[in-house]
Design a protein around this motif. Structure first.
Motif, PDB file in Angstrom:
ATOM      1  N   GLY A 319       0.836  -1.239   0.126  1.00 56.65           N
ATOM      2  CA  GLY A 319      -0.066   0.193  -0.164  1.00 56.65           C
ATOM      3  C   GLY A 319       0.827   1.276  -0.011  1.00 56.65           C
ATOM      4  N   GLU A 320       0.248   2.285   0.008  1.00 58.24           N
ATOM      5  CA  GLU A 320       0.867   3.631   0.024  1.00 58.24           C
ATOM      6  C   GLU A 320       0.833   4.095   1.520  1.00 58.24           C
ATOM      7  OE1 GLU A 320      -0.674   5.916  -2.983  1.00 58.24           O
ATOM      8  OE2 GLU A 320       0.166   4.305  -4.334  1.00 58.24           O
ATOM      9  N   LYS A 321       1.959   4.790   2.015  1.00 57.91           N
ATOM     10  CA  LYS A 321       1.971   5.670   3.139  1.00 57.91           C
ATOM     11  C   LYS A 321       1.093   6.565   3.236  1.00 57.91           C
ATOM     12  CE  LYS A 321       6.442   5.052   5.620  1.00 57.91           C
ATOM     13  NZ  LYS A 321       7.636   5.861   5.624  1.00 57.91           N
ATOM     14  N   ALA A 322       0.152   6.619   4.454  1.00 55.25           N
ATOM     15  CA  ALA A 322      -0.906   7.770   4.494  1.00 55.25           C
ATOM     16  C   ALA A 322       0.031   9.060   4.918  1.00 55.25           C
ATOM     17  CB  ALA A 322      -1.759   7.474   5.499  1.00 55.25           C
ATOM     18  N   THR A 323       0.112  10.026   4.340  1.00 59.30           N
ATOM     19  CA  THR A 323       0.853  11.425   4.486  1.00 59.30           C
ATOM     20  C   THR A 323       0.228  12.686   4.567  1.00 59.30           C
ATOM     21  OG1 THR A 323       1.403  11.380   2.099  1.00 59.30           O
ATOM     22  CG2 THR A 323       3.144  10.402   3.906  1.00 59.30           C
ATOM     23  N   SER A 324      -1.160  12.592   4.457  1.00 63.98           N
ATOM     24  CA  SER A 324      -1.817  13.716   4.545  1.00 63.98           C
ATOM     25  C   SER A 324      -3.173  13.299   4.849  1.00 63.98           C
ATOM     26  CB  SER A 324      -1.942  14.336   3.275  1.00 63.98           C
ATOM     27  OG  SER A 324      -2.695  13.610   2.188  1.00 63.98           O
TER      28      SER A 324
ATOM     29  N   VAL B 216      -1.995   5.206  18.850  1.00 63.35           N
ATOM     30  CA  VAL B 216      -2.783   4.143  18.296  1.00 63.35           C
ATOM     31  C   VAL B 216      -4.222   4.615  18.112  1.00 63.35           C
ATOM     32  CG1 VAL B 216      -3.695   1.912  18.880  1.00 63.35           C
ATOM     33  CG2 VAL B 216      -1.318   2.241  19.023  1.00 63.35           C
ATOM     34  N   TYR B 217      -4.768   5.057  18.968  1.00 60.81           N
ATOM     35  CA  TYR B 217      -6.033   5.858  18.980  1.00 60.81           C
ATOM     36  C   TYR B 217      -6.221   6.820  17.538  1.00 60.81           C
ATOM     37  CZ  TYR B 217      -7.872   3.841  22.956  1.00 60.81           C
ATOM     38  OH  TYR B 217      -8.539   2.703  23.867  1.00 60.81           O
ATOM     39  N   ALA B 218      -5.267   7.776  17.660  1.00 61.42           N
ATOM     40  CA  ALA B 218      -5.136   8.807  16.552  1.00 61.42           C
ATOM     41  C   ALA B 218      -4.917   8.064  15.152  1.00 61.42           C
ATOM     42  CB  ALA B 218      -3.902   9.529  16.816  1.00 61.42           C
ATOM     43  N   ILE B 219      -4.113   6.942  15.026  1.00 61.59           N
ATOM     44  CA  ILE B 219      -3.923   6.425  13.567  1.00 61.59           C
ATOM     45  C   ILE B 219      -5.519   5.937  13.369  1.00 61.59           C
ATOM     46  CG2 ILE B 219      -3.079   4.488  12.650  1.00 61.59           C
ATOM     47  CD1 ILE B 219      -0.485   4.788  14.489  1.00 61.59           C
ATOM     48  N   GLY B 220      -6.001   5.390  14.045  1.00 59.80           N
ATOM     49  CA  GLY B 220      -7.286   4.458  13.954  1.00 59.80           C
ATOM     50  C   GLY B 220      -8.407   5.582  13.543  1.00 59.80           C
ATOM     51  N   SER B 221      -8.232   6.772  14.049  1.00 58.92           N
ATOM     52  CA  SER B 221      -9.398   7.822  13.798  1.00 58.92           C
ATOM     53  C   SER B 221      -9.075   8.512  12.368  1.00 58.92           C
ATOM     54  CB  SER B 221      -9.297   9.118  14.899  1.00 58.92           C
ATOM     55  OG  SER B 221      -9.412   8.390  16.045  1.00 58.92           O
ATOM     56  N   ALA B 222      -7.635   8.822  12.185  1.00 53.57           N
ATOM     57  CA  ALA B 222      -7.462   9.390  10.909  1.00 53.57           C
ATOM     58  C   ALA B 222      -6.068   9.321  10.845  1.00 53.57           C
ATOM     59  CB  ALA B 222      -7.752  10.813  10.685  1.00 53.57           C
ATOM     60  N   GLU B 223      -5.488   8.576  10.009  1.00 53.10           N
ATOM     61  CA  GLU B 223      -3.819   8.115  10.124  1.00 53.10           C
ATOM     62  C   GLU B 223      -3.221   9.428   9.259  1.00 53.10           C
ATOM     63  OE1 GLU B 223      -2.622   4.543   8.364  1.00 53.10           O
ATOM     64  OE2 GLU B 223      -0.843   4.928   8.188  1.00 53.10           O
ATOM     65  N   GLY B 224      -3.843  10.054   8.314  1.00 57.97           N
ATOM     66  CA  GLY B 224      -3.067  11.178   7.840  1.00 57.97           C
ATOM     67  C   GLY B 224      -3.070  12.206   8.628  1.00 57.97           C
ATOM     68  N   MET B 228       0.257  13.949  10.337  1.00 58.25           N
ATOM     69  CA  MET B 228       0.591  15.583  10.058  1.00 58.25           C
ATOM     70  C   MET B 228       0.935  16.214  11.406  1.00 58.25           C
ATOM     71  SD  MET B 228       0.580  16.036   6.920  1.00 58.25           S
ATOM     72  CE  MET B 228       0.503  17.755   6.146  1.00 58.25           C
ATOM     73  N   SER B 229       0.169  15.539  12.456  1.00 60.35           N
ATOM     74  CA  SER B 229       0.400  16.022  13.779  1.00 60.35           C
ATOM     75  C   SER B 229       1.889  15.645  14.388  1.00 60.35           C
ATOM     76  CB  SER B 229      -0.480  15.560  14.691  1.00 60.35           C
ATOM     77  OG  SER B 229      -1.788  15.530  14.154  1.00 60.35           O
ATOM     78  N   GLY B 230       2.788  14.942  13.644  1.00 62.28           N
ATOM     79  CA  GLY B 230       3.925  14.620  14.012  1.00 62.28           C
ATOM     80  C   GLY B 230       4.038  13.171  15.093  1.00 62.28           C
ATOM     81  N   LEU B 231       2.987  12.605  15.036  1.00 64.49           N
ATOM     82  CA  LEU B 231       3.063  11.226  15.639  1.00 64.49           C
ATOM     83  C   LEU B 231       3.998  10.140  15.043  1.00 64.49           C
ATOM     84  CD1 LEU B 231      -0.738  11.259  16.803  1.00 64.49           C
ATOM     85  CD2 LEU B 231       1.201  11.751  18.250  1.00 64.49           C
ATOM     86  N   ASN B 232       4.603   9.478  15.895  1.00 62.69           N
ATOM     87  CA  ASN B 232       5.299   8.322  15.372  1.00 62.69           C
ATOM     88  C   ASN B 232       4.587   7.060  14.900  1.00 62.69           C
ATOM     89  OD1 ASN B 232       7.213   6.251  14.896  1.00 62.69           O
ATOM     90  ND2 ASN B 232       8.224   6.451  16.674  1.00 62.69           N
ATOM     91  N   ILE B 233       4.092   7.037  13.564  1.00 59.39           N
ATOM     92  CA  ILE B 233       2.971   6.202  13.145  1.00 59.39           C
ATOM     93  C   ILE B 233       3.612   4.898  13.085  1.00 59.39           C
ATOM     94  CG2 ILE B 233       1.632   5.583  10.879  1.00 59.39           C
ATOM     95  CD1 ILE B 233       0.761   8.025  11.785  1.00 59.39           C
ATOM     96  N   ALA B 234       4.870   4.470  12.526  1.00 60.06           N
ATOM     97  CA  ALA B 234       5.550   3.364  12.487  1.00 60.06           C
ATOM     98  C   ALA B 234       5.551   2.821  13.873  1.00 60.06           C
ATOM     99  CB  ALA B 234       6.876   3.420  11.704  1.00 60.06           C
ATOM    100  N   GLY B 235       6.033   3.590  14.855  1.00 57.45           N
ATOM    101  CA  GLY B 235       6.310   2.994  16.243  1.00 57.45           C
ATOM    102  C   GLY B 235       4.960   2.698  16.957  1.00 57.45           C
ATOM    103  N   GLY B 236       3.944   3.437  16.652  1.00 55.32           N
ATOM    104  CA  GLY B 236       2.690   3.313  17.073  1.00 55.32           C
ATOM    105  C   GLY B 236       2.126   1.813  16.614  1.00 55.32           C
ATOM    106  N   LYS B 237       2.105   1.548  15.530  1.00 52.21           N
ATOM    107  CA  LYS B 237       1.699   0.339  14.641  1.00 52.21           C
ATOM    108  C   LYS B 237       2.681  -0.857  15.354  1.00 52.21           C
ATOM    109  CE  LYS B 237      -0.377   2.042  10.482  1.00 52.21           C
ATOM    110  NZ  LYS B 237      -0.231   2.010   9.150  1.00 52.21           N
TER     111      LYS B 237
END
Lengths: 324, 351
Positions: A319-324, B216-224, B228-237
């Motif tokens: 997939g693609e990374k969500a970036t926005s 984790v909660y933030a990613i589930g609500s809206a990953e994008g 953009m809020s600077g959260l560590n997406i990879a780390g959270g997952k």
């Protein structure tokens, strides 16, 4: 050198064709690896013989029909986990009703299950993952209550035997059924507005709705087709093994999803070609068969099966990374 | 002050409607069960119920974390089975080797979860299909460890963990072998129940309050938006899947202790995975991600299990039980969905 091969083969293909080409190549790899093993071990190469391939296609036709229905549902970014007991219910109904009404009765069961699934998902908007799981439990409950938890004593009718196990010109009829289902499905997906609506919903349901696609109706029909195909597969499987039995559908749901995804259909819906699903089914059936020829224990089979799915997806399912 | 507190509680209940309903439903049904049970309200029944619930409750907690991400983990049952088989090899002896064995099992569970996370994060494969594949791999490993059911678990551990606190204290030799006067009021509490509460308090509660948990909660609500809020997406997952693996591993250890053996049963693993999804949904966590929590999932498990306990005491024909279970599940999710009837704008339905 490798770059050259890549340039001439895979990279020219469109995004939807690439998975199919890679999966088809992998099928050849499986067959060649299996042949090397059999040549070394038994000194013969049965894997490329028409008898063996036709037999694999016959086994694959049950999974293929289930996967065809599953693909429709995945394309609208849903999933149908009620397939196992819809398949079993179709088979049990067909053998219980018997006579010339066996096949229509089984298909009606599929129609009813699909309608319930579709109504729950389209109107109540319950995630299909959990709603179809509940429907599967209900169907299992109905079948257990009906049969007492034993394999029903009723036998498959002659017609069921005819379409599932008998052959014309050496080709089992089940393959013709799979072929007919496939042709109808391809025409539907590519040439009808219903087919285009399925892709539209899978890409962006809100956009499809605003463009005037009857999203609820399309969703319900997709679920109905999936369940009807599952019950058809159940009838064929009962015909092939001469009777219905408890849990006969359990081994079909996850391989069907895997086949659809290996064929390049996006699990989030909206893109994928039907040919890919066929190739995915053949890949899974051949992989299973070759591993059992190699006398691989169940443990090794599970591991290889999982690794193959992951590595195929790493090549083209990213997939693609969500970036926005 | 007290007025604010009261409205605060009201707000919290309204914000966690699914969870509140789940708790209420469980309390009512479980009360009825004890009323109808010939040995109702006794420690013995409580112990038996806790033992039956524990593994599935752990799996439900495990499933919750990826679901909060908006994903799904189809490998939790396989991870549980893998750790179950591993534990049946490692927990046979006595003394410190058992301690190391338990640590090794926890590590194996977390590692399996971490691998899931890596496939999802770095492979960028959808969680549902990635864990379908890794689940097959873990199942294969479990079959390597236990091609046929077998193995053995230290009997003291089996006795201590699957009975009441009094027996636990007696086996371990603390609190005057469980005879201390102050200890008597809680001596009848099931060890499994205490363990469940401890695990929830020690792992889930801090996780939920941490930045990683919020991520984790933030990613589930809206990953994008989370990105953009600077959260560590990879780390959270990665953390979410690792925690899921750890929970599944604890479930596997308990299952090994409870059954005193390891069993790589593919249909059973699949059934546990599906039940864990049902528990999560009944517990009020949205499959779309972003809302809910592991405590709710525990209550989801309790409801699922208590319903089947009730079949026993109310003497419903065994053949009808699967049907009732399915209908209850369908009714629960359908009731939860009735709120969409109030939606005025059709577009709000599409997410």
């Amino acid at each position: 050198m490798i770059d050259m091969i890549k340039k001439f083969s895979f990279s020219r293909l469109s995004r939807d064709d690439k998975p199919i080409a890679i999966a088809a190549t992998f099928i050849l790899v499986i067959l060649i690896a299996g042949t090397i093993y059999t040549l070394d071990r038994f000194g013969s190469a049965p894997l490329f013989s028409p008898t063996y391939l036709v037999q694999q296609l016959q086994i694959g036709s049950f999974l293929g029909i289930v996967a065809a229905g599953m693909m429709l549902v995945i394309l609208i970014s849903q999933i149908d986990l009620s397939v196992p007991w819809t398949l079993a219910a179709g088979a049990m109904t067909a053998t219980a009703v018997g006579g010339e009404w066996a096949l229509p009765a089984a298909l009606v069961v599929g129609l009813l299950v699909g309608t319930v699934n579709g109504l729950g998902v389209a109107y109540l908007r319950i995630p299909s993952m959990i709603f179809t799981l509940g429907v599967n439990a209900v169907m299992r409950g109905l079948m257990v209550a009906q049969t007492g938890g034993f394999a029903p004593q009723t036998k498959a009718t002659d017609l069921m035997r005819y379409i599932a196990a008998e052959r014309t010109l050496g080709i089992p009829h089940a393959i013709f059924v799979w072929l007919a289902v496939s042709i109808l499905l391809v025409i539907m997906l590519r040439r009808t507005s219903f087919g285009r609506s399925i892709y539209a919903i899978g890409n962006k349901e809100a956009a499809a709705y605003l463009s005037g696609v009857p999203t609820k109706r399309v969703t319900i029909i997709a679920f109905i087709l999936c369940s009807v195909l599952a019950s058809l597969a159940g009838v064929l499987l009962a015909g092939y093994s001469t009777k219905a039995y408890q849990g006969m559908g359990d081994a079909y749901v996850l391989p069907a999803i895997a086949a659809v995804v290996i064929g390049g259909t996006n699990i989030l819906g909206g893109r994928g070609r039907y040919l890919g699903t066929v190739v995915g089914v053949i890949l899974i059936v051949l992989l299973n068969s070759v591993l059992s020829i190699m006398e691989m224990p169940e443990a090794g089979r599970q591991i290889i099966y999982g690794l193959v799915i992951i590595s195929m997806l790493l090549v083209y399912g990213r997939g693609e990374k969500a970036t926005s | 002050m007290s007025a604010t507190k009261q409205s605060d509680l009201g707000l919290r209940i309204r914000q966690n409607m699914g969870f509140s309903i789940a708790v209420l439903l469980f309390v009512i049904v479980y009360f009825l069960y004890h009323l109808a049970h010939p040995k109702g309200f006794s420690s013995q029944v409580l112990v038996q119920n806790s033992n039956e619930v524990f593994s599935l409750a752990m799996l439900a907690m495990a499933q919750t974390v990826p679901v909060l991400l908006g994903g799904l983990d189809l490998s939790v049952g396989a991870v549980m089975t893998l750790v179950d088989c591993l534990a049946s090899h490692l927990l046979e002896g006595a003394g410190p080797s058992v301690g190391f064995g338990i640590i090794a099992c926890l590590f194996a569970g977390a590692l399996a979860g971490f691998v899931n996370g890596c496939v999802v994060v770095f492979g960028r494969i959808q969680p549902i299909i990635a864990t379908l594949a890794t689940g097959a791999v873990y199942m294969g490993l479990a079959l390597f460890l236990r091609p046929i059911p077998g193995g053995k678990i230290n009997e003291d551990i089996n006795w201590a963990m699957t009975n009441a606190l009094g027996d636990f204290a007696e086996t371990v030799g603390i609190f005057e072998d469980g005879k201390a006067a102050w200890f008597q009021p809680i001596a009848g509490v099931p060890t499994a129940l205490v363990l469940l509460i401890i695990v929830a308090l020690v792992t889930w509660v801090p996780f939920r309050r941490s930045v990683t948990g919020r991520t984790v909660y933030a990613i589930g609500s809206a990953e994008g938006a989370a990105f953009m809020s600077g959260l560590n997406i990879a780390g959270g997952k990665l953390a979410a899947f690792t925690l899921a693996g750890l929970f599944a591993g604890i479930g596997g250890i308990f299952m090994a202790i409870q059954t005193s053996s390891g069993n790589a049963d593919i249909p059973m693993a699949g059934a546990y995975t599906l039940s864990s999804i049902a528990s999560v949904v009944i517990g009020g966590t949205s499959l779309l991600g972003g809302t809910g929590g592991a405590i709710g999932s525990i209550f989801g498990t309790l409801i699922l299990k208590v319903i089947s306990f009730n079949f026993r005491v109310f003497d419903i024909a065994p053949l009808l039980q699967p049907l009732f279970e399915g209908l209850v599940l369908l009714a629960a999710v359908s009731l939860g969905a009735l709120s969409i009837l109030r939606v005025k704008n059709q577009l709000e339905l599409f997410r």
